[in-house]
Motif scaffolding. Structure first.
Motif, PDB file in Angstrom:
ATOM      1  N   THR A  20     -35.529 -46.531   6.340  1.00  0.00           N
ATOM      2  CA  THR A  20     -36.593 -45.562   6.558  1.00  0.00           C
ATOM      3  C   THR A  20     -37.674 -45.710   5.499  1.00  0.00           C
ATOM      4  O   THR A  20     -37.452 -46.257   4.421  1.00  0.00           O
ATOM      5  CB  THR A  20     -36.035 -44.139   6.522  1.00  0.00           C
ATOM      6  OG1 THR A  20     -35.424 -43.923   5.238  1.00  0.00           O
ATOM      7  CG2 THR A  20     -34.997 -43.944   7.609  1.00  0.00           C
ATOM      8  N   ASP A  22     -41.542 -43.615   4.017  1.00  0.00           N
ATOM      9  CA  ASP A  22     -42.471 -42.505   4.123  1.00  0.00           C
ATOM     10  C   ASP A  22     -43.829 -43.037   4.543  1.00  0.00           C
ATOM     11  O   ASP A  22     -44.150 -44.217   4.346  1.00  0.00           O
ATOM     12  CB  ASP A  22     -42.594 -41.779   2.774  1.00  0.00           C
ATOM     13  CG  ASP A  22     -41.264 -41.187   2.325  1.00  0.00           C
ATOM     14  OD1 ASP A  22     -40.472 -40.828   3.213  1.00  0.00           O
ATOM     15  OD2 ASP A  22     -41.037 -41.102   1.104  1.00  0.00           O
ATOM     16  N   THR A  23     -44.644 -42.162   5.118  1.00  0.00           N
ATOM     17  CA  THR A  23     -45.987 -42.546   5.532  1.00  0.00           C
ATOM     18  C   THR A  23     -47.000 -41.906   4.586  1.00  0.00           C
ATOM     19  O   THR A  23     -47.021 -40.681   4.421  1.00  0.00           O
ATOM     20  CB  THR A  23     -46.276 -42.097   6.979  1.00  0.00           C
ATOM     21  OG1 THR A  23     -45.324 -42.705   7.851  1.00  0.00           O
ATOM     22  CG2 THR A  23     -47.686 -42.506   7.404  1.00  0.00           C
ATOM     23  N   GLU A  33     -46.965 -47.382   5.182  1.00  0.00           N
ATOM     24  CA  GLU A  33     -45.552 -47.019   5.188  1.00  0.00           C
ATOM     25  C   GLU A  33     -44.832 -47.727   4.051  1.00  0.00           C
ATOM     26  O   GLU A  33     -44.990 -48.936   3.864  1.00  0.00           O
ATOM     27  CB  GLU A  33     -44.897 -47.385   6.521  1.00  0.00           C
ATOM     28  CG  GLU A  33     -45.355 -46.515   7.678  1.00  0.00           C
ATOM     29  CD  GLU A  33     -44.510 -46.692   8.915  1.00  0.00           C
ATOM     30  OE1 GLU A  33     -43.592 -47.536   8.875  1.00  0.00           O
ATOM     31  OE2 GLU A  33     -44.749 -45.996   9.904  1.00  0.00           O
ATOM     32  N   VAL A  35     -41.690 -47.041   0.549  1.00  0.00           N
ATOM     33  CA  VAL A  35     -40.759 -46.210  -0.209  1.00  0.00           C
ATOM     34  C   VAL A  35     -41.196 -46.220  -1.671  1.00  0.00           C
ATOM     35  O   VAL A  35     -41.483 -47.284  -2.233  1.00  0.00           O
ATOM     36  CB  VAL A  35     -39.315 -46.753  -0.097  1.00  0.00           C
ATOM     37  CG1 VAL A  35     -38.364 -45.919  -0.936  1.00  0.00           C
ATOM     38  CG2 VAL A  35     -38.866 -46.776   1.359  1.00  0.00           C
ATOM     39  N   TYR A  44     -48.437 -44.680  -7.775  1.00  0.00           N
ATOM     40  CA  TYR A  44     -47.146 -44.866  -7.118  1.00  0.00           C
ATOM     41  C   TYR A  44     -46.910 -46.367  -6.984  1.00  0.00           C
ATOM     42  O   TYR A  44     -47.825 -47.131  -6.646  1.00  0.00           O
ATOM     43  CB  TYR A  44     -47.137 -44.271  -5.708  1.00  0.00           C
ATOM     44  CG  TYR A  44     -47.233 -42.771  -5.632  1.00  0.00           C
ATOM     45  CD1 TYR A  44     -46.245 -41.956  -6.185  1.00  0.00           C
ATOM     46  CD2 TYR A  44     -48.294 -42.169  -4.961  1.00  0.00           C
ATOM     47  CE1 TYR A  44     -46.322 -40.573  -6.091  1.00  0.00           C
ATOM     48  CE2 TYR A  44     -48.386 -40.786  -4.863  1.00  0.00           C
ATOM     49  CZ  TYR A  44     -47.397 -39.994  -5.433  1.00  0.00           C
ATOM     50  OH  TYR A  44     -47.490 -38.627  -5.334  1.00  0.00           O
ATOM     51  N   ILE A  68     -48.299 -37.178   2.076  1.00  0.00           N
ATOM     52  CA  ILE A  68     -47.097 -37.997   2.200  1.00  0.00           C
ATOM     53  C   ILE A  68     -46.204 -37.350   3.255  1.00  0.00           C
ATOM     54  O   ILE A  68     -45.763 -36.215   3.090  1.00  0.00           O
ATOM     55  CB  ILE A  68     -46.323 -38.096   0.873  1.00  0.00           C
ATOM     56  CG1 ILE A  68     -47.214 -38.698  -0.222  1.00  0.00           C
ATOM     57  CG2 ILE A  68     -45.065 -38.952   1.061  1.00  0.00           C
ATOM     58  CD1 ILE A  68     -46.545 -38.741  -1.589  1.00  0.00           C
ATOM     59  N   SER A  69     -45.980 -38.085   4.347  1.00  0.00           N
ATOM     60  CA  SER A  69     -45.113 -37.587   5.424  1.00  0.00           C
ATOM     61  C   SER A  69     -43.721 -38.164   5.212  1.00  0.00           C
ATOM     62  O   SER A  69     -43.524 -39.384   5.331  1.00  0.00           O
ATOM     63  CB  SER A  69     -45.658 -38.007   6.795  1.00  0.00           C
ATOM     64  OG  SER A  69     -46.969 -37.493   6.976  1.00  0.00           O
ATOM     65  N   ARG A  70     -42.807 -37.284   4.866  1.00  0.00           N
ATOM     66  CA  ARG A  70     -41.452 -37.740   4.574  1.00  0.00           C
ATOM     67  C   ARG A  70     -40.710 -38.116   5.848  1.00  0.00           C
ATOM     68  O   ARG A  70     -40.691 -37.356   6.806  1.00  0.00           O
ATOM     69  CB  ARG A  70     -40.683 -36.641   3.839  1.00  0.00           C
ATOM     70  CG  ARG A  70     -41.299 -36.250   2.498  1.00  0.00           C
ATOM     71  CD  ARG A  70     -41.218 -37.386   1.498  1.00  0.00           C
ATOM     72  NE  ARG A  70     -41.804 -37.016   0.208  1.00  0.00           N
ATOM     73  CZ  ARG A  70     -41.925 -37.843  -0.821  1.00  0.00           C
ATOM     74  NH1 ARG A  70     -41.515 -39.089  -0.710  1.00  0.00           N
ATOM     75  NH2 ARG A  70     -42.465 -37.432  -1.956  1.00  0.00           N
ATOM     76  N   GLU A  71     -40.148 -39.285   5.836  1.00  0.00           N
ATOM     77  CA  GLU A  71     -39.352 -39.754   6.968  1.00  0.00           C
ATOM     78  C   GLU A  71     -38.022 -39.014   6.997  1.00  0.00           C
ATOM     79  O   GLU A  71     -37.423 -38.757   5.952  1.00  0.00           O
ATOM     80  CB  GLU A  71     -39.074 -41.250   6.828  1.00  0.00           C
ATOM     81  CG  GLU A  71     -38.381 -41.883   8.008  1.00  0.00           C
ATOM     82  CD  GLU A  71     -39.320 -42.138   9.158  1.00  0.00           C
ATOM     83  OE1 GLU A  71     -39.201 -41.427  10.169  1.00  0.00           O
ATOM     84  OE2 GLU A  71     -40.156 -43.038   9.048  1.00  0.00           O
ATOM     85  N   GLN A  72     -37.591 -38.656   8.214  1.00  0.00           N
ATOM     86  CA  GLN A  72     -36.267 -38.073   8.372  1.00  0.00           C
ATOM     87  C   GLN A  72     -35.332 -39.193   8.829  1.00  0.00           C
ATOM     88  O   GLN A  72     -35.367 -39.607   9.999  1.00  0.00           O
ATOM     89  CB  GLN A  72     -36.306 -36.938   9.397  1.00  0.00           C
ATOM     90  CG  GLN A  72     -37.113 -35.747   8.928  1.00  0.00           C
ATOM     91  CD  GLN A  72     -37.129 -34.632   9.955  1.00  0.00           C
ATOM     92  OE1 GLN A  72     -37.995 -34.591  10.835  1.00  0.00           O
ATOM     93  NE2 GLN A  72     -36.155 -33.730   9.871  1.00  0.00           N
TER      94      GLN A  72
END
Length: 351
Positions: A20, A22-23, A33, A35, A44, A68-72
């Motif tokens: 996975t 994050d975006t 995309e 990590v 970062y 930051i869109s956290r991936e599930q």
């Protein structure tokens, strides 16, 4: 019923659930995309996937990041799991093992996921179907056929399985394998309903295939001439090497053609500059087109029904007279000996 394993991209993806990321939405509107590996002051350090097998690190200023869109991870993983059901037709036990293993892995690694119940339902469906297949059943047209139902209708169901395989080859544009598979199908299952359904489509396939072969024949001399001119334009050393390579290829093609003819292969392999193979294809194809045009899509004799009635008579202990009648009907319907002989042997000696 045993079928060959179905190896697909999904099978491989089920073995390793996706990693996975994050975006990151940037001020300029673009997204990235990755990590977060670490933070260095106002930056970062991201690990990004450049290709399927190559990763790289990128430095992004925190001030450039809008969101930051956290991936599930569980939802991402479930996207793969969801594709494992409904399972396609004609899966083998090994195919089911792959899918069941992947769903089990998801449930183990994502306990408490909102998709847990969905995954459990998929797992139960796969296990149920796997048990049917293990016991001799098959899945056809999206429905499970029990072992008992298969035994009763083995001739017609085998015909439908082979029909499905031929159609798959056509859909994949693998026309020569489709034509050869149909030739075997034609030999064994001509009195089945599946044959009456498939024959009209195969006539169209043959027409298209023969038309291409005929066009290749019509342009062969011109293409040979163009190739010769191309050789003459090459430097001497390059020309010699190319001509040698072409000669080696021609020898291999001729050897394959000879072997196919000796083995009575009706649909020989065609090659761009092999005249005899194209001529054979056109000659045989024209005969097939005419033959298939005369095929009746409504059968006068139903081999699938004849086999089913013979099976029922034998399994239910029918007397010699009823067995003889059903046996004669199956043979008249051209049900192959490999289907009839075991039932005939089972009923031997009855009064």
């Amino acid at each position: 019923m045993k079928t060959k394993p179905l190896l697909s991209a999904l099978a491989f993806s089920l073995l390793a659930l996706p990693l996975t990321a994050d975006t990151f939405t940037l001020k300029d509107g673009s997204t990235l995309e990755g990590v977060i590996v670490k933070e260095e002051g106002d930056n970062y350090i991201l690990e990004v996937q450049v290709t399927k097998t190559i990763k790289d690190e990128r430095k992004i200023a925190k001030s450039e990041v809008v969101k930051i869109s956290r991936e599930q991870p569980d939802l991402k993983a479930f996207e793969v799991i969801a594709k494992s059901s409904p399972a396609p037709d004609l899966m083998t036990e090994d195919d089911y093992v792959l899918r069941i293993s992947a769903v089990g892995k998801f449930l183990k690694e994502h306990r408490g996921s909102a998709k847990t119940e969905d995954a459990k339902a998929i797992l139960e469906t796969l296990k149920s179907e796997a048990n049917e297949v293990s016991g001799g059943g098959i899945k056809l047209n999206g429905k499970m056929v029990s072992a008992e139902a298969y035994k009763t209708n083995a001739y017609e169901l085998d015909a439908r399985v082979q029909e499905a395989k031929v159609r798959t080859l056509i859909d994949q544009n693998l026309l020569l394998p489709a034509l050869r598979a149909f030739a075997d199908f034609d030999s064994d299952f001509r009195s089945t309903l599946a044959y009456g359904t498939l024959a009209p489509q195969m006539r169209q396939v043959v027409q298209g295939y023969v038309a291409e072969a005929r066009q290749s024949l019509a342009t062969l001399d011109a293409r040979l001439k163009d190739r010769a001119v191309g050789f003459q334009r090459m430097e001497s050393e390059s020309r010699k090497a190319t001509e040698l390579a072409v000669q080696e290829e021609t020898t291999a093609i001729e050897a394959r053609y000879k072997a196919e003819k000796e083995s009575k292969q009706a649909w020989v392999t065609t090659s761009p500059f092999h005249k005899a193979a194209f001529e054979d294809t056109v000659r045989f194809g024209d005969l097939e087109i005419a033959r298939l045009a005369a095929v009746k899509t409504v059968l006068g004799v139903d081999g699938g029904k004849a086999y089913r009635e013979l099976w029922n008579v034998v399994q239910r202990g029918g007397n010699a007279a009823s067995v003889a009648t059903s046996l004669a009907a199956a043979k008249t319907a051209n049900v192959p000996a490999r289907y009839v002989a075991p039932l005939e042997a089972a009923a031997k000696g009855r009064k």
